[in-house]
Design a protein around this motif. Structure first.
Motif, PDB file in Angstrom:
ATOM      1  N   PHE A 159      -5.296   5.872  12.543  1.00 37.22           N
ATOM      2  CA  PHE A 159      -4.144   6.359  13.311  1.00 37.22           C
ATOM      3  C   PHE A 159      -2.871   6.285  12.468  1.00 37.22           C
ATOM      4  CE2 PHE A 159      -0.686   6.285  16.328  1.00 37.22           C
ATOM      5  CZ  PHE A 159      -1.109   7.122  17.358  1.00 37.22           C
ATOM      6  N   ILE A 160      -2.646   5.151  11.822  1.00 35.03           N
ATOM      7  CA  ILE A 160      -1.421   4.985  11.034  1.00 35.03           C
ATOM      8  C   ILE A 160      -1.425   5.893   9.813  1.00 35.03           C
ATOM      9  CG2 ILE A 160      -0.042   3.347   9.689  1.00 35.03           C
ATOM     10  CD1 ILE A 160      -1.058   1.150  11.627  1.00 35.03           C
ATOM     11  N   GLU A 161      -2.582   6.074   9.186  1.00 31.50           N
ATOM     12  CA  GLU A 161      -2.643   6.973   8.038  1.00 31.50           C
ATOM     13  C   GLU A 161      -2.321   8.408   8.440  1.00 31.50           C
ATOM     14  OE1 GLU A 161      -6.422   6.369   6.189  1.00 31.50           O
ATOM     15  OE2 GLU A 161      -5.861   4.405   5.368  1.00 31.50           O
ATOM     16  N   GLN A 162      -2.782   8.824   9.623  1.00 33.06           N
ATOM     17  CA  GLN A 162      -2.419  10.149  10.126  1.00 33.06           C
ATOM     18  C   GLN A 162      -0.924  10.205  10.447  1.00 33.06           C
ATOM     19  OE1 GLN A 162      -4.008  12.922  10.133  1.00 33.06           O
ATOM     20  NE2 GLN A 162      -2.574  14.132  11.320  1.00 33.06           N
ATOM     21  N   MET A 163      -0.383   9.115  10.961  1.00 36.45           N
ATOM     22  CA  MET A 163       1.047   9.038  11.237  1.00 36.45           C
ATOM     23  C   MET A 163       1.854   9.208   9.952  1.00 36.45           C
ATOM     24  SD  MET A 163       3.244   5.849  12.795  1.00 36.45           S
ATOM     25  CE  MET A 163       2.266   5.808  14.305  1.00 36.45           C
ATOM     26  N   ILE A 164       1.390   8.588   8.873  1.00 40.95           N
ATOM     27  CA  ILE A 164       2.090   8.690   7.595  1.00 40.95           C
ATOM     28  C   ILE A 164       2.093  10.134   7.100  1.00 40.95           C
ATOM     29  CG2 ILE A 164       1.953   8.039   5.158  1.00 40.95           C
ATOM     30  CD1 ILE A 164       0.852   5.295   6.185  1.00 40.95           C
ATOM     31  N   VAL A 165       0.940  10.801   7.192  1.00 44.17           N
ATOM     32  CA  VAL A 165       0.855  12.209   6.773  1.00 44.17           C
ATOM     33  C   VAL A 165       1.851  13.058   7.557  1.00 44.17           C
ATOM     34  CG1 VAL A 165      -0.628  14.257   6.784  1.00 44.17           C
ATOM     35  CG2 VAL A 165      -1.534  12.058   5.993  1.00 44.17           C
ATOM     36  N   GLN A 166       1.880  12.869   8.874  1.00 46.76           N
ATOM     37  CA  GLN A 166       2.780  13.684   9.694  1.00 46.76           C
ATOM     38  C   GLN A 166       4.238  13.281   9.525  1.00 46.76           C
ATOM     39  OE1 GLN A 166       1.580  14.419  13.768  1.00 46.76           O
ATOM     40  NE2 GLN A 166      -0.597  14.478  13.227  1.00 46.76           N
ATOM     41  N   SER A 167       4.491  12.022   9.174  1.00 42.62           N
ATOM     42  CA  SER A 167       5.884  11.611   8.953  1.00 42.62           C
ATOM     43  C   SER A 167       6.472  12.324   7.741  1.00 42.62           C
ATOM     44  CB  SER A 167       5.969  10.092   8.768  1.00 42.62           C
ATOM     45  OG  SER A 167       5.450   9.670   7.517  1.00 42.62           O
ATOM     46  N   ALA A 168       5.642  12.558   6.724  1.00 40.26           N
ATOM     47  CA  ALA A 168       6.124  13.267   5.533  1.00 40.26           C
ATOM     48  C   ALA A 168       6.532  14.704   5.858  1.00 40.26           C
ATOM     49  CB  ALA A 168       5.049  13.255   4.451  1.00 40.26           C
ATOM     50  N   GLN A 169       5.939  15.244   6.920  1.00 40.92           N
ATOM     51  CA  GLN A 169       6.261  16.618   7.321  1.00 40.92           C
ATOM     52  C   GLN A 169       7.605  16.717   8.029  1.00 40.92           C
ATOM     53  OE1 GLN A 169       2.793  17.469   9.683  1.00 40.92           O
ATOM     54  NE2 GLN A 169       1.411  17.595   7.918  1.00 40.92           N
ATOM     55  N   ILE A 170       8.118  15.587   8.528  1.00 37.36           N
ATOM     56  CA  ILE A 170       9.432  15.574   9.171  1.00 37.36           C
ATOM     57  C   ILE A 170      10.320  14.514   8.500  1.00 37.36           C
ATOM     58  CG2 ILE A 170       8.650  16.453  11.412  1.00 37.36           C
ATOM     59  CD1 ILE A 170       8.754  13.495  12.410  1.00 37.36           C
ATOM     60  N   SER A 171      10.159  14.380   7.194  1.00 39.73           N
ATOM     61  CA  SER A 171      10.826  13.297   6.450  1.00 39.73           C
ATOM     62  C   SER A 171      12.337  13.323   6.569  1.00 39.73           C
ATOM     63  CB  SER A 171      10.427  13.374   4.972  1.00 39.73           C
ATOM     64  OG  SER A 171      10.807  14.628   4.408  1.00 39.73           O
ATOM     65  N   ASP A 172      12.912  14.527   6.726  1.00 40.78           N
ATOM     66  CA  ASP A 172      14.374  14.623   6.814  1.00 40.78           C
ATOM     67  C   ASP A 172      14.889  14.482   8.240  1.00 40.78           C
ATOM     68  OD1 ASP A 172      13.237  17.000   7.650  1.00 40.78           O
ATOM     69  OD2 ASP A 172      14.874  18.257   6.881  1.00 40.78           O
ATOM     70  N   GLN A 173      13.984  14.281   9.219  1.00 40.57           N
ATOM     71  CA  GLN A 173      14.395  14.199  10.621  1.00 40.57           C
ATOM     72  C   GLN A 173      14.395  12.786  11.173  1.00 40.57           C
ATOM     73  OE1 GLN A 173      11.714  17.919  11.661  1.00 40.57           O
ATOM     74  NE2 GLN A 173      13.041  17.484  13.401  1.00 40.57           N
ATOM     75  N   CYS A 174      14.023  11.827  10.339  1.00 42.45           N
ATOM     76  CA  CYS A 174      13.995  10.441  10.789  1.00 42.45           C
ATOM     77  C   CYS A 174      14.394   9.516   9.642  1.00 42.45           C
ATOM     78  CB  CYS A 174      12.595  10.088  11.300  1.00 42.45           C
ATOM     79  SG  CYS A 174      12.473   8.400  11.940  1.00 42.45           S
ATOM     80  N   LEU A 175      15.197   8.510   9.959  1.00 45.51           N
ATOM     81  CA  LEU A 175      15.621   7.561   8.937  1.00 45.51           C
ATOM     82  C   LEU A 175      14.497   6.579   8.601  1.00 45.51           C
ATOM     83  CD1 LEU A 175      17.747   6.350   7.099  1.00 45.51           C
ATOM     84  CD2 LEU A 175      18.659   5.078   9.061  1.00 45.51           C
ATOM     85  N   LYS A 225       4.634   9.679  -0.862  1.00 48.79           N
ATOM     86  CA  LYS A 225       5.888   9.614  -1.619  1.00 48.79           C
ATOM     87  C   LYS A 225       7.033   9.020  -0.794  1.00 48.79           C
ATOM     88  CE  LYS A 225       4.865  13.319  -4.906  1.00 48.79           C
ATOM     89  NZ  LYS A 225       3.442  13.388  -4.612  1.00 48.79           N
ATOM     90  N   ALA A 226       6.725   7.985  -0.021  1.00 51.10           N
ATOM     91  CA  ALA A 226       7.793   7.266   0.687  1.00 51.10           C
ATOM     92  C   ALA A 226       8.700   6.608  -0.343  1.00 51.10           C
ATOM     93  CB  ALA A 226       7.188   6.211   1.607  1.00 51.10           C
ATOM     94  N   PHE A 227      10.002   6.642  -0.104  1.00 50.31           N
ATOM     95  CA  PHE A 227      10.955   6.070  -1.060  1.00 50.31           C
ATOM     96  C   PHE A 227      10.962   4.549  -0.994  1.00 50.31           C
ATOM     97  CE2 PHE A 227      15.166   4.272  -1.906  1.00 50.31           C
ATOM     98  CZ  PHE A 227      15.335   4.644  -3.238  1.00 50.31           C
ATOM     99  N   GLU A 228      10.922   4.014   0.225  1.00 55.33           N
ATOM    100  CA  GLU A 228      11.001   2.565   0.414  1.00 55.33           C
ATOM    101  C   GLU A 228      10.009   2.145   1.495  1.00 55.33           C
ATOM    102  OE1 GLU A 228      14.293  -0.868   1.711  1.00 55.33           O
ATOM    103  OE2 GLU A 228      14.933   1.197   1.314  1.00 55.33           O
ATOM    104  N   VAL A 229       9.318   1.056   1.237  1.00 57.18           N
ATOM    105  CA  VAL A 229       8.354   0.507   2.202  1.00 57.18           C
ATOM    106  C   VAL A 229       8.629  -0.981   2.355  1.00 57.18           C
ATOM    107  CG1 VAL A 229       5.911   0.064   2.701  1.00 57.18           C
ATOM    108  CG2 VAL A 229       6.586   2.198   1.556  1.00 57.18           C
ATOM    109  N   THR A 230       8.655  -1.452   3.593  1.00 59.78           N
ATOM    110  CA  THR A 230       8.849  -2.877   3.833  1.00 59.78           C
ATOM    111  C   THR A 230       7.902  -3.336   4.935  1.00 59.78           C
ATOM    112  OG1 THR A 230      10.487  -4.614   4.321  1.00 59.78           O
ATOM    113  CG2 THR A 230      10.705  -2.549   5.534  1.00 59.78           C
ATOM    114  N   THR A 231       7.465  -4.555   4.836  1.00 63.74           N
ATOM    115  CA  THR A 231       6.585  -5.141   5.849  1.00 63.74           C
ATOM    116  C   THR A 231       7.259  -6.368   6.433  1.00 63.74           C
ATOM    117  OG1 THR A 231       4.622  -4.385   4.660  1.00 63.74           O
ATOM    118  CG2 THR A 231       4.293  -6.096   6.324  1.00 63.74           C
ATOM    119  N   VAL A 232       7.384  -6.398   7.739  1.00 64.59           N
ATOM    120  CA  VAL A 232       8.045  -7.506   8.438  1.00 64.59           C
ATOM    121  C   VAL A 232       6.996  -8.290   9.209  1.00 64.59           C
ATOM    122  CG1 VAL A 232       9.768  -8.141  10.172  1.00 64.59           C
ATOM    123  CG2 VAL A 232      10.196  -6.210   8.629  1.00 64.59           C
ATOM    124  N   GLN A 233       6.869  -9.565   8.892  1.00 66.99           N
ATOM    125  CA  GLN A 233       5.894 -10.405   9.577  1.00 66.99           C
ATOM    126  C   GLN A 233       6.523 -11.048  10.801  1.00 66.99           C
ATOM    127  OE1 GLN A 233       2.844 -12.565   7.350  1.00 66.99           O
ATOM    128  NE2 GLN A 233       3.512 -14.444   8.365  1.00 66.99           N
TER     129      GLN A 233
END
Length: 331
Positions: free
Chosen positions: A244-260, A283-291
């Motif tokens: 599910f999350i991997e599909q979310m990542i693919v679709q997020s790249a398609q609207i990369s300029d519409q969400c911060l 090609k995400a610019f920044e990735v962070t993981t919050v525990q």
């Protein structure tokens, strides 16, 4: 962020500092907010007031009290066997997301209706929009693939004046759609949140439930009723949370300029490696993981953005622009 060990029985120090549920439940106060809760409160082995967290009805009654006492939500209910979430953990996600937005805004957490949040899988409980709006004044769009969940969330919104005009829900008509079919061509969201279905099958979901029963110290057997409820769309999907999350990542790249910022809870740490790999491919610019931590449960969310520092600074400028006041015409 590394969770702290609990060093005071009266405070859950591992929760976010702004979380209203760090203190132990004051059942006298909560019963004053909702008399229904009184039916489920008993003295535990420490002679302290508690409820049976293995009892779905008790958890629902506790949630009603918490939402009324802390969030001014007087009318809240969910259909039978729907996911009944533990509110302290849900609040933690919202508070850490607020910190994430602040990280793009020189440390200042943005509040008010200029902030637009998309909740993927809002569920019948509408819990994230409730907490996010009541704590920070943000506007929400909640999506869900289940029409019954959408109807339930609408009832909650319609029954509570604070949520009206601030929370909208939309039905996702595509089984493969996440952002696609929900986000309009000209829409912009400051952040998206998601609690994805974490099991890959009904069998796996039921096995997870049996483990929860063991963790709660109960010998009860429940064949088809899941602890804290939950229907198919809420609890499992083909491939589980990783797919599910991997599909979310693919679709997020398609609207990369519409969400911060895009974010998602990740229940299983074993899935992180694959998720990070998908974010590199996207090609995400920044990735962070919050525990995060609640009692014995350790969780985390992954957040990613396609905006560099300059673009983030430009994005946040709109948070500072005051909304023009309507002109008042003279009589």
């Amino acid at each position: 962020m590394t969770p702290q060990k609990e060093n005071n029985r009266s405070e859950k120090s591992e929760l976010h500092p702004r979380n209203k549920h760090r203190s132990r439940y004051n059942f006298k106060q909560l019963i004053s907010a909702s008399k229904e809760l009184k039916n489920y409160v008993y003295k535990n082995e420490h002679n302290e007031d508690s409820v049976d967290f293995a009892d779905q009805s008790a958890v629902k009654a506790l949630n009603k009290s918490l939402l009324k006492y802390f969030y001014n939500i007087s009318q809240w209910d969910i259909p039978k066997d729907s996911l009944c979430p533990p509110i302290p953990g849900r609040a933690d996600y919202i508070h850490y997301v607020a910190d994430l937005l602040g990280s793009s805004n020189k440390g200042k957490i943005p509040k008010g209706n200029k902030i637009n949040v998309l909740d993927i899988g809002v569920g019948s409980n509408c819990i994230y929009p409730i907490i996010g709006h009541q704590e920070y004044g943000w506007n929400f769009v909640g999506s869900d693939i289940d029409p019954l969940s959408i109807d339930s969330a609408k009832r909650i919104i319609d029954a509570n004046k604070p949520l009206q005009g601030a929370v909208e829900v939309r039905l996702q008509n595509s089984k493969m759609g996440i952002f696609r079919g929900i986000v309009g061509a000209k829409e912009r969201f400051d952040v998206t949140i998601c609690n994805p279905p974490f099991h890959s099958s009904l069998k796996e979901a039921e096995q997870g439930t049996r483990q929860k029963w063991r963790n709660l110290g109960t010998e009860k057997e429940m064949k088809h009723v899941l602890n804290f409820g939950g229907n198919k769309a809420e609890l499992w999907c083909p491939g589980g949370e990783r797919a599910f999350i991997e599909q979310m990542i693919v679709q997020s790249a398609q609207i990369s300029d519409q969400c911060l910022w895009f974010t998602s809870l990740v229940s299983k740490s074993a899935n992180l490696k694959s998720i990070y790999s998908a974010l590199v491919n996207a090609k995400a610019f920044e990735v962070t993981t919050v525990q995060m931590s609640q009692g014995q449960k350790i969780s985390r969310f992954v957040a990613w953005t396609f905006h560099d520092e300059e673009a983030q600074a430009e994005w946040t400028k709109k948070w500072k622009v005051e909304t023009p006041k309507p002109e008042v015409k003279a009589d």
